[in-house]
Motif scaffolding. Structure first.
Motif, PDB file in Angstrom:
ATOM      1  N   SER A  31     -10.694  -5.363   4.782  1.00 23.87           N
ATOM      2  CA  SER A  31     -10.042  -4.183   5.365  1.00 23.87           C
ATOM      3  C   SER A  31      -8.727  -3.880   4.670  1.00 23.87           C
ATOM      4  CB  SER A  31      -9.794  -4.409   6.856  1.00 23.87           C
ATOM      5  OG  SER A  31     -11.014  -4.569   7.546  1.00 23.87           O
ATOM      6  N   PHE A  33      -5.364  -0.967   4.858  1.00 25.14           N
ATOM      7  CA  PHE A  33      -4.706   0.070   5.634  1.00 25.14           C
ATOM      8  C   PHE A  33      -3.531   0.635   4.841  1.00 25.14           C
ATOM      9  CE2 PHE A  33      -6.661  -1.183   9.700  1.00 25.14           C
ATOM     10  CZ  PHE A  33      -7.045  -2.487   9.417  1.00 25.14           C
ATOM     11  N   TYR A  35       0.055   2.844   5.686  1.00 23.47           N
ATOM     12  CA  TYR A  35       0.976   3.337   6.700  1.00 23.47           C
ATOM     13  C   TYR A  35       2.131   4.058   6.012  1.00 23.47           C
ATOM     14  CZ  TYR A  35      -1.298   0.030   9.934  1.00 23.47           C
ATOM     15  OH  TYR A  35      -2.216  -0.657  10.704  1.00 23.47           O
ATOM     16  N   PHE A  45       0.217   5.076  11.013  1.00 24.44           N
ATOM     17  CA  PHE A  45      -1.074   4.902  10.350  1.00 24.44           C
ATOM     18  C   PHE A  45      -1.465   6.135   9.557  1.00 24.44           C
ATOM     19  CE2 PHE A  45      -5.370   3.587   9.752  1.00 24.44           C
ATOM     20  CZ  PHE A  45      -6.163   4.695   9.981  1.00 24.44           C
ATOM     21  N   TYR A  48      -7.701   4.026   6.693  1.00 24.76           N
ATOM     22  CA  TYR A  48      -8.265   2.684   6.769  1.00 24.76           C
ATOM     23  C   TYR A  48      -9.554   2.619   5.971  1.00 24.76           C
ATOM     24  CZ  TYR A  48     -11.254  -0.864   9.083  1.00 24.76           C
ATOM     25  OH  TYR A  48     -12.117  -1.897   9.361  1.00 24.76           O
ATOM     26  N   ASP A  56     -11.556   5.756   8.385  1.00 21.74           N
ATOM     27  CA  ASP A  56     -10.640   6.510   9.244  1.00 21.74           C
ATOM     28  C   ASP A  56      -9.555   7.109   8.370  1.00 21.74           C
ATOM     29  OD1 ASP A  56      -8.783   5.695  12.334  1.00 21.74           O
ATOM     30  OD2 ASP A  56      -8.971   7.542  11.186  1.00 21.74           O
ATOM     31  N   SER A  58      -7.695   9.741   9.823  1.00 19.94           N
ATOM     32  CA  SER A  58      -7.125  10.632  10.820  1.00 19.94           C
ATOM     33  C   SER A  58      -5.613  10.767  10.729  1.00 19.94           C
ATOM     34  CB  SER A  58      -7.513  10.150  12.222  1.00 19.94           C
ATOM     35  OG  SER A  58      -6.979   8.857  12.468  1.00 19.94           O
TER      36      SER A  58
END
Lengths: 115, 117
Positions: A31, A33, A35, A45, A48, A56, A58
């Protein structure tokens, strides 16, 4: 072992320029991410990935922001036609698995300044 | 949507004393995780402590402990025997246990902790 690394550590761009920020996650981490952290604020966020799949997006603030992770390891966050409001620290984090239980390990961030 | 609130922008503590940082959150979920992260000036975000919502027992890591009040949606961090190296920005964060939310962290605005010698 090596942690999450990000490059460059600092980037200054003129308004309207395109920038690319790189993240090297911990080897084997599934995973990843991104930010965005504005000055004096908590991280927010952006997007991802699980392996190469962007599950994701969003949190991306506009269609000028684009992220990819084509081989499921290194990721690039691209910002097109940068604006002053894009000035922030961009943090990358990775975790071993896809479970919400897994700890996220953060990189040192890239500080982007748009003039 | 989940939100995290840290109402103390800045706190000070004398070296070797104890300080408590406050955090409240809002969620309709029953299963989730709560975290405290430390961010020194170097910007490297470091996990301090984690609490699973289904556990009633408060988490403890050496000098760091939490007071988790699920009904009140409160999650405070207590730092005992404060050291100069504890000076940093501290963030409270929430993560849903529901895969639908993609494991993202939701952060509060942070509390600057200053340690006086």
């Amino acid at each position: 072992g090596a942690g999450v690394s990000q490059s460059p550590r600092y980037k200054v761009a003129k308004r309207g320029q395109d920038v690319a920020l790189r993240c090297d996650p911990i080897s084997g981490h599934v995973s990843l991410f991104w930010y965005q952290q504005a000055l004096g604020q908590g991280p927010e966020f952006l997007t991802y990935f699980q392996n190469e799949a962007q599950l994701d997006k969003s949190g991306l603030p506009s269609d000028r922001f684009f992220a990819e992770r084509p081989e499921g390891s290194v990721s690039t966050l691209k910002i097109q036609r940068t604006q002053q409001e894009d000035s922030a620290v961009y943090l990358c984090a990775s975790s071993l698995g896809a479970s919400s239980y897994n700890e996220q390990f953060f990189g040192p961030g890239t500080r982007l300044t748009v003039l | 949507a989940q939100t995290v609130t840290q109402s103390q922008p800045e706190m000070s503590v004398q070296e070797a004393e104890t300080v408590t940082l406050s955090c409240t959150y809002d969620t309709s979920e029953s299963d989730y995780y709560l975290f405290w992260y430390k961010q020194p000036p170097s910007r490297q975000m470091i996990l301090v402590i984690r609490q699973e919502a289904y556990k009633q027992q408060n988490a403890t890591e050496n000098r760091f402990s939490v007071n988790f009040q699920k009904a009140a949606k409160s999650f405070s961090l207590k730092i005992s025997d404060s050291q100069l190296g504890d000076a940093a920005m501290y963030f409270c964060a929430y993560r849903s246990a529901d895969p639908e939310y993609g494991n993202k962290l939701v952060f509060g605005a942070g509390t600057i902790l200053r340690v006086k010698s």
